[in-house]
Design a protein around this motif. Structure first.
Motif, PDB file in Angstrom:
ATOM      1  N   VAL A  44      95.083  99.995   3.876  1.00 45.44           N
ATOM      2  CA  VAL A  44      96.049 100.750   3.473  1.00 45.44           C
ATOM      3  C   VAL A  44      96.914  99.546   5.133  1.00 45.44           C
ATOM      4  O   VAL A  44      96.767  99.682   5.917  1.00 45.44           O
ATOM      5  CB  VAL A  44      97.120 101.101   3.615  1.00 45.44           C
ATOM      6  CG1 VAL A  44      98.930 101.550   3.291  1.00 45.44           C
ATOM      7  CG2 VAL A  44      96.784 102.821   2.601  1.00 45.44           C
ATOM      8  N   VAL A  45      97.775  98.825   4.299  1.00 45.77           N
ATOM      9  CA  VAL A  45      98.457  97.613   5.647  1.00 45.77           C
ATOM     10  C   VAL A  45      99.769  98.174   5.081  1.00 45.77           C
ATOM     11  O   VAL A  45     100.624  97.523   3.894  1.00 45.77           O
ATOM     12  CB  VAL A  45      98.179  96.134   5.821  1.00 45.77           C
ATOM     13  CG1 VAL A  45      98.966  95.440   6.857  1.00 45.77           C
ATOM     14  CG2 VAL A  45      96.648  96.040   5.937  1.00 45.77           C
ATOM     15  N   ALA A  46     100.127  98.724   6.290  1.00 47.92           N
ATOM     16  CA  ALA A  46     102.160  98.884   5.962  1.00 47.92           C
ATOM     17  C   ALA A  46     103.087  97.845   6.464  1.00 47.92           C
ATOM     18  O   ALA A  46     102.244  97.749   8.024  1.00 47.92           O
ATOM     19  CB  ALA A  46     102.347 100.499   6.343  1.00 47.92           C
ATOM     20  N   HIS A  47     103.908  97.234   5.645  1.00 53.10           N
ATOM     21  CA  HIS A  47     105.116  96.346   6.177  1.00 53.10           C
ATOM     22  C   HIS A  47     105.928  97.548   6.531  1.00 53.10           C
ATOM     23  O   HIS A  47     107.063  98.368   5.964  1.00 53.10           O
ATOM     24  CB  HIS A  47     105.125  95.088   5.839  1.00 53.10           C
ATOM     25  CG  HIS A  47     103.708  94.705   5.722  1.00 53.10           C
ATOM     26  ND1 HIS A  47     103.270  93.970   6.608  1.00 53.10           N
ATOM     27  CD2 HIS A  47     102.914  94.627   4.862  1.00 53.10           C
ATOM     28  CE1 HIS A  47     102.288  93.571   6.523  1.00 53.10           C
ATOM     29  NE2 HIS A  47     101.906  93.962   5.483  1.00 53.10           N
ATOM     30  N   ASP A  48     107.919  97.003   7.436  1.00 55.84           N
ATOM     31  CA  ASP A  48     108.419  96.705   6.859  1.00 55.84           C
ATOM     32  C   ASP A  48     108.106  98.664   7.758  1.00 55.84           C
ATOM     33  O   ASP A  48     108.045  99.012   8.959  1.00 55.84           O
ATOM     34  CB  ASP A  48     109.630  96.978   5.452  1.00 55.84           C
ATOM     35  CG  ASP A  48     109.607  95.425   5.411  1.00 55.84           C
ATOM     36  OD1 ASP A  48     109.176  94.956   6.597  1.00 55.84           O
ATOM     37  OD2 ASP A  48     109.616  94.891   4.195  1.00 55.84           O
ATOM     38  N   ALA A  49     109.150  99.999   6.350  1.00 53.89           N
ATOM     39  CA  ALA A  49     109.797 100.780   7.424  1.00 53.89           C
ATOM     40  C   ALA A  49     108.356 101.833   6.589  1.00 53.89           C
ATOM     41  O   ALA A  49     108.198 102.837   6.459  1.00 53.89           O
ATOM     42  CB  ALA A  49     110.585 101.724   6.378  1.00 53.89           C
ATOM     43  N   GLY A  50     107.360 101.193   5.884  1.00 54.63           N
ATOM     44  CA  GLY A  50     106.168 102.072   5.332  1.00 54.63           C
ATOM     45  C   GLY A  50     105.283 102.325   6.229  1.00 54.63           C
ATOM     46  O   GLY A  50     105.586 102.505   7.757  1.00 54.63           O
TER      47      GLY A  50
END
Length: 97
Positions: A44-50
């Motif tokens: 998983v690569v989270a962006h923004d508020a992820g």
């Protein structure tokens, strides 16, 4: 007919044993209801508020089938095993037809 999807984003896993018990029951319950797991964990690569935590996506042939699977006795048993072992954002979503 538009497909239905379960989307679960796990915020925290506080009890891995409860999650394991849930997985043992949920997998067969989902398959018996016609669900197909498309994503379960993995990178998983989270962006923004992820949050880069466990994500699960299950596909059903229809939105109604996805709703019925969640309400099934077998899946409710899996939820009871999970109890407070995780904090997650669980949604049932209608796909694009």
């Amino acid at each position: 007919m538009a497909k239905g999807y379960w989307v679960s984003a796990y915020r925290t896993i506080s009890d891995p044993e409860k999650l394991a018990a849930y997985n043992e029951l949920a997998g067969p319950a989902v398959r018996a209801a016609g669900g197909r797991t498309l994503i379960r964990g993995g990178r998983v690569v989270a962006h923004d508020a992820g949050i880069a935590e466990r994500t699960v996506v299950v596909e059903f042939d229809s939105f109604e089938q996805a709703l019925a699977a969640h309400e099934s006795e077998a899946y409710q048993e899996a939820l009871a095993a999970l109890s407070d072992g995780v904090e997650r954002d669980f949604r049932i979503i209608e796909g694009i037809d």
